[in-house]
Write a protein that holds these residues in place. Structure first.
Motif, mmCIF file in Angstrom:
data_model
loop_
_atom_site.group_PDB
_atom_site.id
_atom_site.type_symbol
_atom_site.label_atom_id
_atom_site.label_comp_id
_atom_site.label_asym_id
_atom_site.label_seq_id
_atom_site.Cartn_x
_atom_site.Cartn_y
_atom_site.Cartn_z
ATOM 1 N N PHE A 9 12.482 36.831 63.134
ATOM 2 C CA PHE A 9 12.339 37.721 61.975
ATOM 3 C C PHE A 9 11.040 37.428 61.216
ATOM 4 N N VAL A 10 10.761 36.148 60.988
ATOM 5 C CA VAL A 10 9.529 35.776 60.284
ATOM 6 C C VAL A 10 8.304 36.197 61.083
ATOM 7 N N SER A 11 8.332 35.957 62.406
ATOM 8 C CA SER A 11 7.207 36.347 63.258
ATOM 9 C C SER A 11 7.038 37.858 63.282
ATOM 10 N N PHE A 12 8.149 38.588 63.232
ATOM 11 C CA PHE A 12 8.111 40.054 63.195
ATOM 12 C C PHE A 12 7.378 40.525 61.945
ATOM 13 N N ILE A 13 7.704 39.950 60.797
ATOM 14 C CA ILE A 13 7.067 40.334 59.536
ATOM 15 C C ILE A 13 5.570 39.995 59.568
ATOM 16 N N ILE A 14 5.251 38.788 60.035
ATOM 17 C CA ILE A 14 3.840 38.375 60.094
ATOM 18 C C ILE A 14 3.060 39.273 61.051
ATOM 19 N N SER A 15 3.665 39.610 62.198
ATOM 20 C CA SER A 15 2.986 40.435 63.192
ATOM 21 C C SER A 15 2.701 41.839 62.658
ATOM 22 N N MET A 16 3.613 42.387 61.844
ATOM 23 C CA MET A 16 3.376 43.710 61.269
ATOM 24 C C MET A 16 2.164 43.714 60.348
ATOM 25 N N ASN A 17 1.807 42.552 59.794
ATOM 26 C CA ASN A 17 0.683 42.453 58.865
ATOM 27 C C ASN A 17 -0.547 41.853 59.526
ATOM 28 N N THR A 18 -0.527 41.722 60.853
ATOM 29 C CA THR A 18 -1.642 41.118 61.575
ATOM 30 C C THR A 18 -2.413 42.183 62.330
ATOM 31 N N GLY A 19 -3.714 42.218 62.121
ATOM 32 C CA GLY A 19 -4.556 43.184 62.806
ATOM 33 C C GLY A 19 -5.834 43.426 62.037
ATOM 34 N N TYR A 20 -6.680 44.276 62.601
ATOM 35 C CA TYR A 20 -7.978 44.545 61.977
ATOM 36 C C TYR A 20 -7.791 45.232 60.628
ATOM 37 N N ILE A 21 -6.819 46.151 60.560
ATOM 38 C CA ILE A 21 -6.511 46.822 59.300
ATOM 39 C C ILE A 21 -5.419 46.027 58.596
ATOM 40 N N ARG A 22 -5.754 45.477 57.443
ATOM 41 C CA ARG A 22 -4.823 44.630 56.727
ATOM 42 C C ARG A 22 -3.836 45.460 55.912
ATOM 43 N N LEU A 23 -2.597 45.014 55.907
ATOM 44 C CA LEU A 23 -1.571 45.600 55.061
ATOM 45 C C LEU A 23 -0.975 44.475 54.224
ATOM 46 N N ALA A 279 16.295 34.883 73.463
ATOM 47 C CA ALA A 279 15.737 34.783 72.115
ATOM 48 C C ALA A 279 14.434 33.989 72.102
ATOM 49 N N LEU A 280 14.396 32.886 72.848
ATOM 50 C CA LEU A 280 13.173 32.070 72.896
ATOM 51 C C LEU A 280 12.036 32.817 73.589
ATOM 52 N N GLY A 281 12.352 33.564 74.652
ATOM 53 C CA GLY A 281 11.327 34.348 75.317
ATOM 54 C C GLY A 281 10.731 35.390 74.389
ATOM 55 N N ALA A 282 11.589 36.077 73.629
ATOM 56 C CA ALA A 282 11.103 37.061 72.658
ATOM 57 C C ALA A 282 10.226 36.399 71.608
ATOM 58 N N LEU A 283 10.651 35.237 71.118
ATOM 59 C CA LEU A 283 9.884 34.531 70.093
ATOM 60 C C LEU A 283 8.528 34.065 70.622
ATOM 61 N N LEU A 284 8.513 33.482 71.825
ATOM 62 C CA LEU A 284 7.268 32.967 72.385
ATOM 63 C C LEU A 284 6.241 34.073 72.601
ATOM 64 N N LEU A 285 6.662 35.189 73.178
ATOM 65 C CA LEU A 285 5.708 36.257 73.460
ATOM 66 C C LEU A 285 5.263 36.954 72.175
ATOM 67 N N LEU A 286 6.152 37.107 71.215
ATOM 68 C CA LEU A 286 5.773 37.717 69.937
ATOM 69 C C LEU A 286 4.738 36.854 69.222
ATOM 70 N N ILE A 287 4.946 35.538 69.219
ATOM 71 C CA ILE A 287 3.980 34.635 68.594
ATOM 72 C C ILE A 287 2.655 34.674 69.344
ATOM 73 N N ALA A 288 2.707 34.678 70.681
ATOM 74 C CA ALA A 288 1.485 34.704 71.486
ATOM 75 C C ALA A 288 0.678 35.974 71.237
#
Length: 324
Positions: A9-23, A279-288
């Motif tokens: 969940f935390v990685s999901f939130i961080i990923s939504m705000n990660t990119g060239y266009i900042r939110l 769950a770990l596979g989803a977490l690892l690839l999302l973080i990567a």
């Protein structure tokens, strides 16, 4: 599992705000509740969210494929990428791109099927070449056969790329590095049915995987049809790996790392290892993928390279510990 889900969940939130266009967090919240600008809606709902969802689904698929392969083969180093199954799926995708340069909506839906065929042919070849009458499949022989076939397929893909246009060649190069390239909702829809069918099947077969780990003699004595169960479980693992690779590129090591970490966290029973691996596979690839999009903005590092940086040393560590 609750801790892993929290980190997802935390990685999901961080990923939504990660990119060239900042939110900013406030802009992200406004966009999620329908109060964002047109640019913010486009950035979040058409680019980032599909990619995040695909990262989670692909991570789950590759992790479960590795979990099943390790359970069926008795080889703790089994992984769809290391054994060459991902390469076989990749070869099918490269062939598709060679003859269908436009990924329109209808062909895209067939990518997982094409990748499954490529992965299935490769897995069958590995199984046949690794099998020895009277001895079955040796973990070491399985590993060496998979590595050799993966090398041959990689050479074939290099030859195929010679006939590609410069644009498609660049795409294939990024795909081979393991980029989450299928970043729109059509690719999510093409992958989702495979996971919805295969993940429940694998979970139902958790008891069979537990029995197979006891050895062939014990499993036969308990009434398990070993060859039949192995065949169907291998087919499920190949389908998961092939369909996942079709929208993610050549990402390796997820199927190796996630099941091992899961066993260390929840023990050896597959009733717990299977959901923990997913769950770990989803977490690892999302973080990567998040790290890859953040590290060298505005460019990005393919998620497969980030995973390899982590996975290669871990693979060497497991290889050093293995008694095979």
């Amino acid at each position: 599992m609750l801790i892993i889900l929290f980190f997802i969940f935390v990685s999901f939130i961080i990923s939504m705000n990660t990119g060239y266009i900042r939110l900013s967090p406030l802009q992200l919240l406004e966009t999620l509740i329908g109060m964002g600008t047109e640019q913010q809606n486009l950035t979040l709902f058409e680019f980032r969210l599909p990619r995040i969802v695909i990262s989670i689904l692909v991570g789950m698929g590759l992790a479960l494929a590795g979990c099943v392969l390790q359970g069926v083969s008795g080889n703790p180093l089994a992984d769809p990428g290391i054994l060459g199954i991902n390469s076989g799926a990749g070869l099918a995708v490269v062939l598709f791109i060679s003859f269908f340069p436009s990924t329109s909506d209808v062909p895209v839906m067939f990518l997982p099927l094409l990748a499954f065929i490529g992965a299935g042919v490769t897995a069958t070849l590995i199984y046949v070449l690794s099998y020895k009458r009277g001895e079955g499949i040796s973990p070491t022989r399985l590993m060496l056969t998979g590595v050799a076939i993966a090398a041959g397929i990689s050479a074939a893909m290099i030859i195929l790329t010679l006939r590609l246009t410069p644009e498609n060649y660049q795409f294939v190069a990024v795909w081979l590095a393991g980029s989450i390239w299928g970043s729109n909702w059509m690719f999510v829809l093409s992958l989702l049915p495979w996971l919805l069918i295969l993940i429940p099947y694998i979970f139902v077969k958790a008891r069979v995987l537990n029995i197979l780990n006891l050895g062939e003699v014990t499993a036969t004595g308990l009434g398990v049809n070993i060859e039949k169960e192995r065949l169907f479980l291998l087919a499920a693992a190949v389908a998961l790996a092939g369909s996942s690779v079709s929208v993610s590129g050549g990402i390796g090591f997820i199927g190796l790392i996630a099941p091992h970490l899961a066993r260390q966290l929840v023990g050896g029973k597959h009733q717990f290892v299977i959901p923990a691996s997913a769950a770990l596979g989803a977490l690892l690839l999302l973080i990567a993928d998040t790290i890859g999009r953040w590290f060298i903005q505005p460019s990005e590092i393919p998620a497969g390279i980030v995973v390899a940086v982590i996975g290669a040393p871990y693979f060497l560590y497991l290889l050093a510990k293995s008694k095979a």
